[in-house]
Design a protein around this motif. Structure first.
Motif, short mmCIF file in Angstrom:
data_model
loop_
_atom_site.label_atom_id
_atom_site.label_comp_id
_atom_site.label_asym_id
_atom_site.label_seq_id
_atom_site.Cartn_x
_atom_site.Cartn_y
_atom_site.Cartn_z
N VAL A 111 0.66 4.64 -2.47
CA VAL A 111 0.82 5.76 -1.99
C VAL A 111 1.91 6.88 -2.43
CG1 VAL A 111 0.76 7.34 0.14
CG2 VAL A 111 -0.85 5.12 -0.20
N ARG A 112 3.19 6.13 -2.40
CA ARG A 112 4.02 7.10 -2.83
C ARG A 112 4.33 7.27 -4.46
NH1 ARG A 112 7.48 4.39 0.02
NH2 ARG A 112 8.16 2.89 -1.53
N ARG A 154 1.72 7.50 -6.28
CA ARG A 154 0.60 8.27 -6.62
C ARG A 154 1.12 9.88 -6.38
NH1 ARG A 154 -2.99 11.77 -4.22
NH2 ARG A 154 -5.08 12.14 -5.59
N HIS A 210 0.98 -1.01 0.08
CA HIS A 210 0.01 0.09 0.01
C HIS A 210 0.60 1.26 0.02
CE1 HIS A 210 -3.50 2.42 1.21
NE2 HIS A 210 -2.75 3.35 1.80
N GLU A 211 1.87 1.19 0.89
CA GLU A 211 2.79 2.36 1.03
C GLU A 211 3.40 2.84 -0.64
OE1 GLU A 211 1.81 0.90 4.83
OE2 GLU A 211 2.85 -0.10 3.05
N ARG A 227 -7.24 -0.01 2.87
CA ARG A 227 -5.88 -0.45 2.65
C ARG A 227 -5.65 -1.62 1.49
NH1 ARG A 227 -0.99 0.30 5.23
NH2 ARG A 227 0.52 -1.29 4.89
N GLU A 261 -8.39 9.46 -6.40
CA GLU A 261 -8.01 9.37 -5.03
C GLU A 261 -7.78 8.26 -4.53
OE1 GLU A 261 -7.68 11.88 -2.74
OE2 GLU A 261 -7.93 13.37 -4.55
N MET A 262 -6.84 7.94 -3.52
CA MET A 262 -6.83 6.56 -2.98
C MET A 262 -8.03 5.90 -2.55
SD MET A 262 -3.57 5.54 -3.57
CE MET A 262 -3.51 4.01 -2.23
#
Length: 332
Positions: A278-279, A281, A274-275, A320, A315-316
């Motif tokens: 996010v990074r 994006r 997930h991280e 999670r 958007e995310m």
């Protein structure tokens, strides 16, 4: 390709028992950009991947006379390779490495995202009347996914002829024919064209997972009737595959050693957590100029000479994202 604004989160149900002999997977329509609708054949809930092939879109045949055709603005990718294969039409690829390459039927565009690249795909203003083809993704293994981005164009590919059947090896190797495309796991992608009624026995690697789709016409694959709009997953353990057609037909064969690394697939990114997503994006939103902090493009760069501005990332999701293996099992 594949820059839909509301991406699905692909979290497959866990598998139980042994692999079935064959599974017919109907595709579903997904709007792509403003002018194109594709039939998504992978990933699906029952079947997430075929070897390292993790994504398959079939578009057309579409009548694009007097219409813009394909217009996918600049968008990012990580952790994958894109394979573009046209049957009809013309698409101009531009990327953040500075490449500008038109692809026409029978040629291969292969883009390796590595740690990050951006590209656009657009039909030129004066384009053929019909657009028809495939866009596929290949997941990169751990040792390749952090590498530098790369783009290849192959104007000529090896082919085999058996009576009224022509087999073009797009990726990997089949018998004496080997594609010049550089991939990072054992893989096969091949187009099979029946110019008339016929039967063809195709050798396949029993260590590979295998699947077939029909692009036009109709066929029988391992005695299963197959028409456009579905993917026939055939599992492992086969040393050959019998293909039959009663009239002209065009098929595409996918194969590869099972890809065992768990993946997170979201929007245009293939990662492991997930991280990471996010990074990626956040990096794209900064590089594309959507974030207020500005700064010079770093990870994805910019696509030059494109009439349209870059696509903002969705958007995310509120949940999670979970890494899942090829069976859909969650890995933490």
């Amino acid at each position: 390709m594949t820059a839909e604004r509301t991406p699905e989160t692909y979290e497959c149900a866990a598998a139980t028992g042994t692999e079935p002999e064959s599974v017919l997977l109907p595709g579903h329509d997904v709007p792509l950009g403003r002018y194109t609708t594709v039939r998504r054949l992978l990933p699906q809930w029952p079947r997430r991947m075929v070897g390292a092939w993790c994504f398959v879109d079939h578009f057309g045949p579409d009548d694009v006379r007097g219409r813009p055709g394909m217009q996918v603005p600049p968008h990012p990718h990580t952790g994958l390779q894109t394979v573009t294969w046209l049957v009809e039409g013309e698409i101009l690829h531009r990327d953040s490495l500075g490449n500008a390459q038109t692809i026409v039927p029978g040629q291969l565009n292969l883009m390796t995202a590595g740690h990050g690249i951006a590209h656009s795909e657009q039909s030129p203003p004066e384009h053929p009347a019909v657009m028809h083809g495939l866009q596929l993704w290949v997941a990169l293994p751990e040792e390749a996914r952090h590498g530098e981005p790369r783009f290849e164009h192959h104007a000529a590919l090896p082919s085999l002829r058996d009576g009224d059947v022509t087999v073009t090896v797009v990726v990997g190797e089949l018998g004496p024919a080997r594609s010049p495309a550089l991939v990072h796991t054992p893989l096969l992608g091949a187009e099979v064209v029946f110019h008339g009624p016929g039967r063809h026995r195709l050798p396949v690697d029993p260590a590979f997972e295998t699947a077939v789709l029909v692009m036009s016409g109709a066929a029988r694959v391992a005695d299963v009737p197959l028409s456009p709009g579905a993917l026939l997953y055939l599992g492992q353990g086969r040393s050959d595959l019998v293909l039959e057609a009663d009239a002209p037909a065009r098929l595409f064969l996918l194969g590869g050693e099972p890809f065992e690394e768990p993946l997170v697939m979201w929007w245009n990114f293939v990662g492991r957590s997930h991280e990471e997503i996010v990074r990626a994006r956040a990096d794209w939103m900064r590089d594309a100029g959507f974030d207020a902090d500005g700064g010079h493009p770093t990870r994805f760069g910019t696509v030059g000479s494109c009439d349209e501005g870059p696509l903002p990332a969705p958007e995310m999701p509120t949940v999670r994202l979970k890494a899942r293996d090829r069976h859909g099992r969650v890995h933490t």
